[in-house]
Design an enzyme around this catalytic site. Structure first.
Site, PDB file in Angstrom:
ATOM      1  N   ASP A 116       0.777  -1.242   0.000  1.00  0.00           N
ATOM      2  CA  ASP A 116       0.000   0.000   0.000  1.00  0.00           C
ATOM      3  C   ASP A 116       0.810   1.294   0.000  1.00  0.00           C
ATOM      4  O   ASP A 116       0.232   2.379   0.138  1.00  0.00           O
ATOM      5  CB  ASP A 116      -0.959   0.011   1.201  1.00  0.00           C
ATOM      6  N   ASP A 175      -6.491  -3.924  -6.390  1.00  0.00           N
ATOM      7  CA  ASP A 175      -6.222  -2.608  -5.809  1.00  0.00           C
ATOM      8  C   ASP A 175      -4.770  -2.172  -6.045  1.00  0.00           C
ATOM      9  O   ASP A 175      -4.450  -0.986  -6.084  1.00  0.00           O
ATOM     10  CB  ASP A 175      -6.462  -2.601  -4.291  1.00  0.00           C
TER      11      ASP A 175
HETATM   12  N1  GLY Z   1      -7.863  -2.646  -0.068  1.00  0.00           N
HETATM   13  C1  GLY Z   1      -8.331  -1.396  -0.418  1.00  0.00           C
HETATM   14  C2  GLY Z   1      -9.788  -1.255  -0.412  1.00  0.00           C
HETATM   15  O1  GLY Z   1     -10.447  -1.627   0.525  1.00  0.00           O
HETATM   16  O2  GLY Z   1     -10.316  -0.741  -1.353  1.00  0.00           O
END
Ligand code: GLY
Length: 398
Positions: A116, A175
């Site tokens: 992230d 993501d």
């Molecule tokens: N993992 C990122 C989201 O919840 O969109």
């Protein structure tokens, strides 16, 4: 589950009951009003936030502000939103708040615990550097790219999203496309070209493996690194393994649009257009264009909406419109406009002094995990403010 259905029905009745005054305003006036509200709301949010924490969510039912430490994947959105608000309003207090939050976030440039870093360090320091040109912010971004690159796994030609756990051996989630902006930006701005190579390899692998035949993205691909093989296509936050989780589609749409901007590889533009076609033509995309939390949610038409997915999609569609053929571009802008208008209605947009200082209500974090359901979330606000800024810029250059 009963309380979730109750929420959804209440929410639907409220939608039918009333559109707000926002309907009557021009887009220009609407966005100016929203940005002034954003300044006031984020001033309030900042005043209630401990100096060493980031906001996470606000639950309107419990009136509870949840905060996080700086390792939470969303820790970059709050400072990023502050920078956007400062950019558009020039408010000095907001700038001071943004600088203060960067100071507590900076240490995470060394974080290697998940994928992230792009969200965390680029939405925050990326905007700060773009707006101020402060070279120390660039140093932070460069270091963060090195940290993120340690998660690249050549044997599967992907960046590993999450460490191995009882749920997944080597998870790569859609993501992850969003984190590629950090890597490509660093290579494009004087850094090592290997970051861009990692990003493009990851994006190419994602095109090959991460999409259903109808161009909807799966959420999670789980790999065996030792065997260099894909084990299964599954989900974590979606309705079921093969469902089209709304925010996953939003990340994919935004991610490929951004990768086209960063590389000019037309495969990424094609992929972004295909994802847009899936979303825009879907029978379960409501007329107000605010997606249900999953396009395949079994509760539809009583499923909860996800304002965060709408905000991300609106921002992505505005950018994609600038690369698309004119007719498509017009449609993308029209849908983005509908999304922004509806997010600006009383249904979704907080009144001044409410919602813990957040802007948008009604996002869904992780429905199957019973986490962050129908709450305010930092990334919904971030992409909403970004979308409004992009819309204003688009219109002034038309
Ligand atoms: N993992 C990122 C989201 O919840 O969109």
């Amino acid at each position: 589950m009963q309380s979730k259905s109750f929420l959804a029905i209440t929410f639907m009745l409220m939608s039918i009951a009333g559109f707000s005054q926002s309907e009557k305003l021009s887009m220009d006036a609407l966005i100016k009003r929203n940005l002034a509200l954003a300044r006031d709301q984020y001033t309030l949010l900042e005043s209630n936030l401990p100096a060493d924490r980031m906001p996470k969510s606000f639950n309107m039912m419990t009136e509870k502000l949840e905060t996080s430490d700086t390792k939470w994947w969303c820790s970059g959105f709050y400072p990023g939103t502050l920078w956007y608000i400062h950019e558009y309003t020039k408010d000095a207090g907001i700038k001071k708040a943004a600088e203060g939050r960067l100071a507590i976030l900076e240490k995470e440039k060394h974080f290697k615990g998940n994928h992230d870093l792009g969200f965390m360090m680029y939405c925050s320091f990326g905007n700060a550097y773009r707006i101020t040109g402060n070279p120390s912010y660039k140093t932070t971004i460069d270091t963060a790219a090195m940290s993120l690159a340690t998660r690249y796994r050549p044997s599967i030609q992907s960046i590993q999203s999450w460490d191995s756990s009882k749920n997944f051996r080597c998870a790569v989630i859609v993501d992850n496309m969003m984190n590629l902006e950090l890597l490509t930006w660093v290579s494009n701005n004087g850094g090592d070209s290997k970051f861009r190579e990692i990003a493009t390899t990851h994006a190419n692998t994602t095109i090959q493996r991460h999409f259903r035949p109808d161009n909807a993205a799966y959420h999670v691909l789980d790999y065996s690194l030792a065997e260099k093989k894909l084990l299964r296509k599954t989900t974590w936050q979606g309705a079921h393994d093969t469902s089209a989780w709304a925010r996953g589609q939003a990340w994919a749409l935004y991610g490929y649009t951004m990768m086209y901007r960063m590389t000019k590889d037309v495969n990424y533009l094609d992929q972004a257009n295909k994802i847009a076609a899936f979303v825009l033509n879907h029978k379960n995309l409501p007329a107000d264009k605010i997606p249900y939390w999953d396009f395949d949610a079994p509760q539809i038409p009583n499923a909860l909406r996800d304002a965060s997915a709408a905000a991300i999609m609106a921002s992505a569609l505005i950018e994609l419109s600038t690369y698309a053929k004119p007719a498509m571009g017009k449609e993308y802008v029209a849908v983005a406009e509908t999304m922004i208008r509806n997010l600006s209605s009383d249904q979704y947009l907080a009144k001044k002094g409410t919602n813990g200082g957040f802007l948008l209500k009604h996002s869904v974090g992780a429905f199957p995990l019973n986490g962050e359901i129908d709450v305010a979330l930092t990334y919904a606000d971030y992409y909403f403010v970004e979308a409004m800024g992009r819309y204003m810029k688009l219109k002034s250059t038309l």
